[in-house]
Design a protein around this motif. Structure first.
Motif, mmCIF file in Angstrom:
data_model
loop_
_atom_site.group_PDB
_atom_site.id
_atom_site.type_symbol
_atom_site.label_atom_id
_atom_site.label_comp_id
_atom_site.label_asym_id
_atom_site.label_seq_id
_atom_site.Cartn_x
_atom_site.Cartn_y
_atom_site.Cartn_z
ATOM 1 N N UNK A 434 0.884 -0.995 -0.207
ATOM 2 C CA UNK A 434 -0.227 -0.034 0.021
ATOM 3 C C UNK A 434 0.923 1.220 -0.184
ATOM 4 N N UNK A 435 1.829 1.107 0.783
ATOM 5 C CA UNK A 435 2.846 2.289 0.881
ATOM 6 C C UNK A 435 3.719 2.540 -0.382
ATOM 7 N N UNK A 436 3.904 3.467 -0.688
ATOM 8 C CA UNK A 436 4.858 3.893 -1.882
ATOM 9 C C UNK A 436 6.286 3.307 -1.863
ATOM 10 N N UNK A 437 7.061 3.348 -2.742
ATOM 11 C CA UNK A 437 8.375 3.282 -2.871
ATOM 12 C C UNK A 437 9.188 4.492 -3.384
ATOM 13 N N UNK A 438 8.606 5.509 -3.738
ATOM 14 C CA UNK A 438 8.721 6.695 -4.107
ATOM 15 C C UNK A 438 8.683 7.845 -3.232
#
Length: 504
Positions: A434-438
């Motif tokens: 759910x959480x981004x990697x950007x």
């Protein structure tokens, strides 16, 4: 009554030029932000709920724009940019139809789309196109124009105009809540004008102005809030909009290099328009006290305030919030200068002035156009990648990274990329967490632990960690790297970063 005129031949010629300028930018590459917006929109199309299943701190407007663009034309560079071009063409038509009476010379009025939308395209690179600040200029202008028209009307017509102004203002807030400062400046201007200039009673006029605006602005917000409440995600939406942003700002440090770079980019690209706009501001306000000019200046002042408030994360594209008012004011400046220039016996000074002011812009457009021609108009996949590489050097290497997990025999499933989301685009895969990697530099302490938990539960077959995010992770939450090294093994290490594959 609302004054809207018809289009003339010069207007249609200007529209054709806008189309040509836009087509040059159609095959432009995605930058990291655009690839991320595209990823979120694609996941929305696949049934995921924004913020609940795919999280980012931005308001939903930008993801909805990409969702609509991708659904209609495809979730690729051509599709997203084609939709933006149609959007900007429609905006150009609105500018032509609504601003004729603002100018004394119709030939100058016809140039407004070139000095706004045209300049936006010319100065924009891969990083700037389809950003929030660029797209929001259209609804902000509509809000300003409806507010301006309400100055000239009373009773029911004023109510409807302000209701529509509030409605469009609500749509603006769906792109970024901080834009309320600009909207508020428009509505405060009409309130002060009515009280100080027209000498109307403050209590009566306050209700007449604020009631329709409130009804209008609340409608789109209630619709969106109801959508998230329906999917039991209103709590996370509230935290995302109102709790996280001040915490992120408090935990962020000022990047002086980016701050200076943003200001430098704006001055280098917009100085011709700013110089001419100053003439309009001086003559139009000091001599004729034009209300529309006042509102455009208010937009510039409060727009700069909004940009300044984001000083800890000030990027070049934030200044695109000003391309509409500066472009219109520059056209007004040319309108004022036109009478003086026509009286000159020789046209050489006029030609020289135009050349000096607009040579940098025309030079940039010429370079972009020649690059497109030299790459056979980017009609094939190979020529398109060569064209895109000119404007984003890293594009081929990102394409190569994605090819590693796109070969026959590769493990299926969603992946996680701590780095440029373009890898998702090239690989045709979506995000496992759910959480981004950007933009990991803006993560809060509690989000790091949540990210590790999401990786542990989703078990993506591949994880890619760029070297820059790797340093950020090592500084903020080294246990995440320990987790990856425990559960995964290195598949490949390149100049961009490290690929990990899940252990059997």
């Amino acid at each position: 009554m609302i004054s809207i005129t018809k289009l003339n031949r010069i207007d249609f010629l200007v529209m054709i030029i806008i189309v040509i300028i836009g087509l040059v930018h159609l095959p432009f590459p995605f930058d990291g932000d655009q690839a991320f917006f595209r990823l979120g929109a694609l996941e929305m199309q696949q049934g995921k709920v924004l913020y609940r299943d795919f999280w980012d701190v931005k308001q939903p407007g930008i993801f909805c724009f990409y969702f609509l663009a991708g659904t209609l034309f495809g979730f690729n560079e051509i599709g997203i940019h084609a939709f933006e071009l149609i959007y900007m063409l429609f905006f150009s038509i609105i500018l032509l139809l609504t601003l004729k009476s603002y100018f004394r010379h119709q030939i100058i009025a016809s140039l407004v789309p070139l000095l706004t939308v045209g300049v936006y395209y010319v100065v924009s690179g891969a990083w700037h196109l389809t950003q929030v600040e660029a797209l929001v200029g259209f609804p902000l202008f509509l809000c300003l124009w409806l507010t301006f028209q309400s100055f000239k009307n009373e009773g029911k017509q004023r109510f409807i105009l302000l209701l529509l102004s509030g409605l469009i203002g609500g749509i603006v807030l769906l792109f970024k809540l901080i834009f309320l400062l600009i909207l508020f400046s428009f509505w405060l201007t009409i309130l002060m004008y009515s009280v100080l200039i027209k000498r109307q009673g403050i209590q009566k006029i306050f209700i007449e102005i604020c009631l329709p605006i409130f009804i209008g602005i609340i409608f789109p917000l209630v619709v969106v809030a109801s959508y998230f409440a329906w999917y039991n995600s209103f709590s996370i939406v509230y935290q995302t909009f109102f709790i996280y942003p001040p915490l992120i700002i408090a935990n962020s440090a000022l990047n002086q290099k980016d701050f200076v770079s943003g200001i430098k980019w704006f001055l280098q690209n917009f100085y011709p328009l700013v110089l001419i706009a100053i003439i309009a501001i001086d003559a139009s306000l000091r001599k004729s006290k034009n209300v529309l000019t006042l509102l455009l200046v208010v937009w510039c002042v409060f727009g700069l305030s909004v940009i300044t408030l984001q000083y800890k994360a000030l990027w070049e594209y934030h200044f695109l919030l000003l391309f509409v008012p500066i472009g219109i004011l520059a056209a007004k400046g040319l309108d004022i200068l036109w009478d003086y220039l026509k009286e000159l016996r020789s046209q050489i000074p006029t030609i020289l002035l135009i050349f000096l002011l607009f040579f940098p812009l025309s030079s940039t457009l010429t370079k972009k156009s020649m690059t497109l021609v030299n790459n056979n108009f980017a009609l094939t996949e190979d020529t398109r990648l060569k064209y895109q590489t000119v404007f984003r050097k890293k594009y081929p290497s990102l394409h190569s990274e994605a090819n590693l997990i796109s070969q026959a025999g590769s493990l299926a499933g969603e992946i996680y990329v701590a780095g440029d989301p373009s890898i998702y685009y090239f690989s045709g895969r979506t995000q496992a967490t759910i959480l981004r990697g950007w933009a990991l530099e803006y993560f809060l302490p509690e989000q790091w632990l949540t990210l590790r938990e999401q990786l542990d539960s989703s078990k993506p077959p591949y994880i890619f960690i760029d070297y820059v995010p790797q340093a950020i992770i090592k500084e903020n939450f080294p246990k995440l790297l320990e987790f990856v090294e425990q559960k995964y093994q290195i598949l490949r290490q390149s100049n961009n970063g490290i690929w990990y594959i899940i252990k059997s």
